[in-house]
Design an enzyme around this catalytic site. Structure first.
Site, PDB file in Angstrom:
ATOM      1  N   SER A  31       0.857  -1.111   0.012  1.00 45.71           N
ATOM      2  CA  SER A  31      -0.035   0.091   0.082  1.00 45.71           C
ATOM      3  C   SER A  31       0.773   1.212  -0.032  1.00 45.71           C
ATOM      4  O   SER A  31       1.806   1.314   0.707  1.00 45.71           O
ATOM      5  CB  SER A  31      -0.778  -0.111   1.316  1.00 45.71           C
ATOM      6  OG  SER A  31      -2.004   0.642   1.092  1.00 45.71           O
ATOM      7  N   PRO A  32       0.506   2.346  -0.706  1.00 43.84           N
ATOM      8  CA  PRO A  32       1.137   3.563  -0.660  1.00 43.84           C
ATOM      9  C   PRO A  32       1.327   4.071   0.800  1.00 43.84           C
ATOM     10  O   PRO A  32       0.358   4.239   1.675  1.00 43.84           O
ATOM     11  CB  PRO A  32       0.354   4.626  -1.447  1.00 43.84           C
ATOM     12  CG  PRO A  32      -1.169   3.978  -1.420  1.00 43.84           C
ATOM     13  CD  PRO A  32      -1.021   2.234  -1.336  1.00 43.84           C
ATOM     14  N   CYS A  79       3.528   7.103   3.202  1.00 42.00           N
ATOM     15  CA  CYS A  79       4.123   8.321   3.100  1.00 42.00           C
ATOM     16  C   CYS A  79       5.362   8.091   3.981  1.00 42.00           C
ATOM     17  O   CYS A  79       5.192   7.341   5.036  1.00 42.00           O
ATOM     18  CB  CYS A  79       3.287   9.540   4.025  1.00 42.00           C
ATOM     19  SG  CYS A  79       2.303  10.179   2.810  1.00 42.00           S
ATOM     20  N   ALA A 107       2.033   8.486  -1.593  1.00 45.25           N
ATOM     21  CA  ALA A 107       1.400   9.787  -2.203  1.00 45.25           C
ATOM     22  C   ALA A 107       2.449  10.507  -2.493  1.00 45.25           C
ATOM     23  O   ALA A 107       3.296  11.184  -1.849  1.00 45.25           O
ATOM     24  CB  ALA A 107       0.484  10.471  -0.952  1.00 45.25           C
ATOM     25  N   TYR A 132      -7.899  13.988   1.203  1.00 47.50           N
ATOM     26  CA  TYR A 132      -7.372  14.881   0.294  1.00 47.50           C
ATOM     27  C   TYR A 132      -8.154  15.465  -0.720  1.00 47.50           C
ATOM     28  O   TYR A 132      -9.560  15.235  -0.783  1.00 47.50           O
ATOM     29  CB  TYR A 132      -6.169  14.014  -0.008  1.00 47.50           C
ATOM     30  CG  TYR A 132      -5.062  13.590   1.302  1.00 47.50           C
ATOM     31  CD1 TYR A 132      -4.653  14.684   2.004  1.00 47.50           C
ATOM     32  CD2 TYR A 132      -4.981  12.332   1.678  1.00 47.50           C
ATOM     33  CE1 TYR A 132      -3.850  14.299   3.119  1.00 47.50           C
ATOM     34  CE2 TYR A 132      -4.343  12.046   2.796  1.00 47.50           C
ATOM     35  CZ  TYR A 132      -3.733  12.823   3.421  1.00 47.50           C
ATOM     36  OH  TYR A 132      -2.987  12.677   4.650  1.00 47.50           O
ATOM     37  N   GLN A 147       1.517   6.377  -6.657  1.00 50.56           N
ATOM     38  CA  GLN A 147       0.478   7.074  -6.283  1.00 50.56           C
ATOM     39  C   GLN A 147       0.738   8.717  -6.567  1.00 50.56           C
ATOM     40  O   GLN A 147       1.235   9.284  -5.922  1.00 50.56           O
ATOM     41  CB  GLN A 147      -0.195   6.959  -4.878  1.00 50.56           C
ATOM     42  CG  GLN A 147      -1.338   7.392  -4.493  1.00 50.56           C
ATOM     43  CD  GLN A 147      -1.878   7.092  -3.000  1.00 50.56           C
ATOM     44  OE1 GLN A 147      -1.109   7.461  -2.029  1.00 50.56           O
ATOM     45  NE2 GLN A 147      -2.830   6.552  -2.829  1.00 50.56           N
ATOM     46  N   GLY A 163      -0.564  -2.462   4.387  1.00 50.83           N
ATOM     47  CA  GLY A 163       0.257  -1.235   4.728  1.00 50.83           C
ATOM     48  C   GLY A 163       1.275  -1.833   5.843  1.00 50.83           C
ATOM     49  O   GLY A 163       2.430  -2.071   5.504  1.00 50.83           O
ATOM     50  N   ARG A 164       0.836  -1.475   6.971  1.00 43.42           N
ATOM     51  CA  ARG A 164       1.641  -1.511   8.211  1.00 43.42           C
ATOM     52  C   ARG A 164       2.450  -3.110   8.347  1.00 43.42           C
ATOM     53  O   ARG A 164       3.504  -3.166   9.005  1.00 43.42           O
ATOM     54  CB  ARG A 164       0.927  -1.348   9.278  1.00 43.42           C
ATOM     55  CG  ARG A 164       0.488   0.181   9.510  1.00 43.42           C
ATOM     56  CD  ARG A 164      -0.531   0.520  10.533  1.00 43.42           C
ATOM     57  NE  ARG A 164      -1.846  -0.107  10.024  1.00 43.42           N
ATOM     58  CZ  ARG A 164      -2.917  -0.001  10.747  1.00 43.42           C
ATOM     59  NH1 ARG A 164      -2.908   0.209  12.058  1.00 43.42           N
ATOM     60  NH2 ARG A 164      -3.996  -0.799  10.466  1.00 43.42           N
TER      61      ARG A 164
HETATM   62  C1  LIG Z   1       3.132   5.318   7.406  1.00 41.67           C
HETATM   63  C2  LIG Z   1       1.926   5.234   6.879  1.00 41.67           C
HETATM   64  C3  LIG Z   1       1.634   6.101   5.836  1.00 41.67           C
HETATM   65  C4  LIG Z   1       0.602   6.240   4.768  1.00 41.67           C
HETATM   66  N1  LIG Z   1       0.527   7.007   3.676  1.00 41.67           N
HETATM   67  C5  LIG Z   1      -0.289   6.934   2.751  1.00 41.67           C
HETATM   68  C6  LIG Z   1      -0.316   7.379   1.709  1.00 41.67           C
HETATM   69  O1  LIG Z   1       0.525   7.924   1.129  1.00 41.67           O
HETATM   70  N2  LIG Z   1      -1.505   7.148   0.607  1.00 41.67           N
HETATM   71  C7  LIG Z   1      -2.348   6.493   0.741  1.00 41.67           C
HETATM   72  O2  LIG Z   1      -3.206   6.311   0.101  1.00 41.67           O
HETATM   73  N3  LIG Z   1      -2.578   5.847   2.224  1.00 41.67           N
HETATM   74  C8  LIG Z   1      -1.511   6.176   3.072  1.00 41.67           C
HETATM   75  N4  LIG Z   1      -1.469   5.121   4.063  1.00 41.67           N
HETATM   76  C9  LIG Z   1      -2.529   4.175   4.432  1.00 41.67           C
HETATM   77  C10 LIG Z   1      -2.223   2.890   4.004  1.00 41.67           C
HETATM   78  O3  LIG Z   1      -1.978   2.930   2.710  1.00 41.67           O
HETATM   79  C11 LIG Z   1      -3.163   1.849   4.176  1.00 41.67           C
HETATM   80  O4  LIG Z   1      -4.350   1.994   3.432  1.00 41.67           O
HETATM   81  C12 LIG Z   1      -3.547   1.770   5.998  1.00 41.67           C
HETATM   82  O5  LIG Z   1      -2.448   1.688   6.562  1.00 41.67           O
HETATM   83  C13 LIG Z   1      -4.568   0.713   6.148  1.00 41.67           C
HETATM   84  O6  LIG Z   1      -3.895  -0.811   5.916  1.00 41.67           O
HETATM   85  P1  LIG Z   1      -2.982  -1.392   7.072  1.00 41.67           P
HETATM   86  O7  LIG Z   1      -4.095  -1.714   7.967  1.00 41.67           O
HETATM   87  O8  LIG Z   1      -2.716  -2.596   6.148  1.00 41.67           O
HETATM   88  O9  LIG Z   1      -1.988  -0.732   7.604  1.00 41.67           O
HETATM   89  C14 LIG Z   1      -0.587   5.219   5.112  1.00 41.67           C
HETATM   90  C15 LIG Z   1      -0.336   4.748   6.274  1.00 41.67           C
HETATM   91  C16 LIG Z   1       0.757   4.391   7.116  1.00 41.67           C
HETATM   92  C17 LIG Z   1       0.759   3.693   8.223  1.00 41.67           C
END
Ligand SMILES: Cc1cc2nc3c(=O)[nH]c(=O)nc-3n(C[C@H](O)[C@H](O)[C@H](O)COP(=O)(O)O)c2cc1C
Length: 362
Positions: free
Chosen positions: A23-24, A26, A58, A185, A100, A329-330
């Site tokens: 997942s994207p 930041c 992003a 956003y 992204q 993501g995490r």
């Molecule tokens: C450190 C961090 C940065 C993130 N940055 C973005 C981002 O740049 N773009 C985005 O769409 N979601 C962003 N997210 C959300 C994640 O892409 C993801 O949707 C969210 O963490 C839920 O998934 P997970 O439970 O697998 O972590 C971010 C999440 C984390 C933890």
């Protein structure tokens, strides 16, 4: 045969080797928007780890579109040059490099999380932010930067910025472009009646509120090659049932329109519009039902994200047809080798990087 987590997925002419997508996320570690060694190692490691798609954080289409001063950007050729080694390396590991493309709207000009995610005033290096309407994001701490309601010219400029960003992303070697229309956003701000109080053709009705995301998707599709996929990330709901807001039924209505605009996959997340959001329980797979609802409404592919941390869970989501991609993501921050380990756990025969053969489980 049922598709599993390790069944390749072909979108247009692009084959994703498996259904695991990073997942994207930041990293707040760029200077002037330029990718550095951090981005190469961070994204590169997850490609080494076997994910089918590795998506950048992003990446701002304009300096004003950054969440923080440390965000990646792609508003000049220099930015594309800095990202090219990342895309090249990810591809060299057999993963599909994805980017992204983003504009932070009224949630721009903030400090990174480790400095509190508080707004940065203009006299401390912050910048004026733009949004569909002039009400600022209701920060609990710190004054929001001045929030200016976008003019028709601003809207045209943003569409052009997404188009140019996609052109540069292609030059840099990315194979998937994702339009970020989630998490409160800019593009999500246009979708949601909570943040969009316009009375022109970009506000009011569903058709008007969805116009900008459709136009941006069309602009990206316009310059993105026929054989390469375009994704759109949406927040399926604002989680604000107590007021007129964006919800899953509007998302289901939007999905086929995104397909018409040229999208090949809807990446289904949620929330981010307002701090009053009420998420009942952000547990394992809590957004999967939304991905499933969006999938019912459209023929294009769908990604599910949120609390997908176990290989068997990710596999079941794909096998049961609830989504086509299991986005994480995490978990990928904890374990860059999630996909290789998942393959082992699920008994799939997946090639490890030769350098790591001695680390295989068998
Ligand atoms: C450190 C961090 C940065 C993130 N940055 C973005 C981002 O740049 N773009 C985005 O769409 N979601 C962003 N997210 C959300 C994640 O892409 C993801 O949707 C969210 O963490 C839920 O998934 P997970 O439970 O697998 O972590 C971010 C999440 C984390 C933890």
């Amino acid at each position: 045969m049922t598709d599993s987590l390790f069944t390749p997925l072909t979108l247009r002419g692009t084959e994703l080797p498996n259904r695991v997508m990073v997942s994207p996320m930041c990293q707040y570690s760029a200077e002037d928007g330029l990718a550095s060694d951090w981005h190469l190692v961070h994204l590169g490691s997850r490609a080494v780890g076997g994910a089918g798609v590795v998506m950048t954080e992003a990446t701002a289409v304009s300096p004003r579109g950054r969440i923080s001063p440390g965000d990646l950007g792609i508003w000049s050729d220099e930015h594309a040059d800095a990202l090219a080694p990342v895309a090249d390396f990810v591809r060299s590991q057999g993963s599909v490099p994805a980017i992204q493309l983003a504009h932070a709207g009224r949630k721009a000009s903030k400090r990174p999380p480790w400095e509190g995610s508080t707004p940065i005033p203009e006299d401390e290096g912050g910048w004026e932010v733009i949004a569909p309407s002039d009400d600022p994001y209701p920060y609990e701490e710190g004054d929001a930067p001045e929030t200016r309601s976008m003019t028709a010219e601003d809207i045209d400029a943003v569409i052009d910025q997404f188009r140019s960003a996609a052109e540069r992303a292609l030059e840099a070697g990315f194979e998937i472009a994702e339009v970020h229309a989630a998490h409160g956003y800019l593009l999500h701000e246009f979708l949601s009646p909570v943040t969009n109080h316009r009375d022109d053709e970009y506000g009011g009705s569903f058709e008007n509120r969805t116009r900008l995301v459709r136009e941006v998707t069309e602009a990206v599709r316009d310059v993105w090659p026929e054989e390469k996929p375009v994704f759109v990330r949406i927040s399926a709901t604002d989680w604000l049932p107590d007021r007129e807001s964006w919800d899953v039924e509007q998302s289901a209505r939007l999905a086929p329109l995104l397909a018409e605009a040229g999208a090949d996959l809807v990446d289904v997340s949620s929330g981010g519009t307002h701090p009053d959001q009420q998420i009942p329980h952000a547990g394992p797979g809590y957004q999967v039902p939304y991905a499933e609802r969006v999938k019912e409404a459209t023929d294009i592919a769908v990604g599910a994200v949120g609390g997908i941390t176990e290989p068997e869970h990710a596999d079941a989501i794909v096998r049961n047809g609830r989504a086509d991609l299991a986005v994480g993501g995490r978990e990928h921050l904890r374990n860059p080798y999630f996909a290789l380990e998942a393959a082992h756990e699920l008994g799939e025969d997946v090639e490890w990087p030769v350098q790591y053969h001695r680390g295989t489980f068998d």
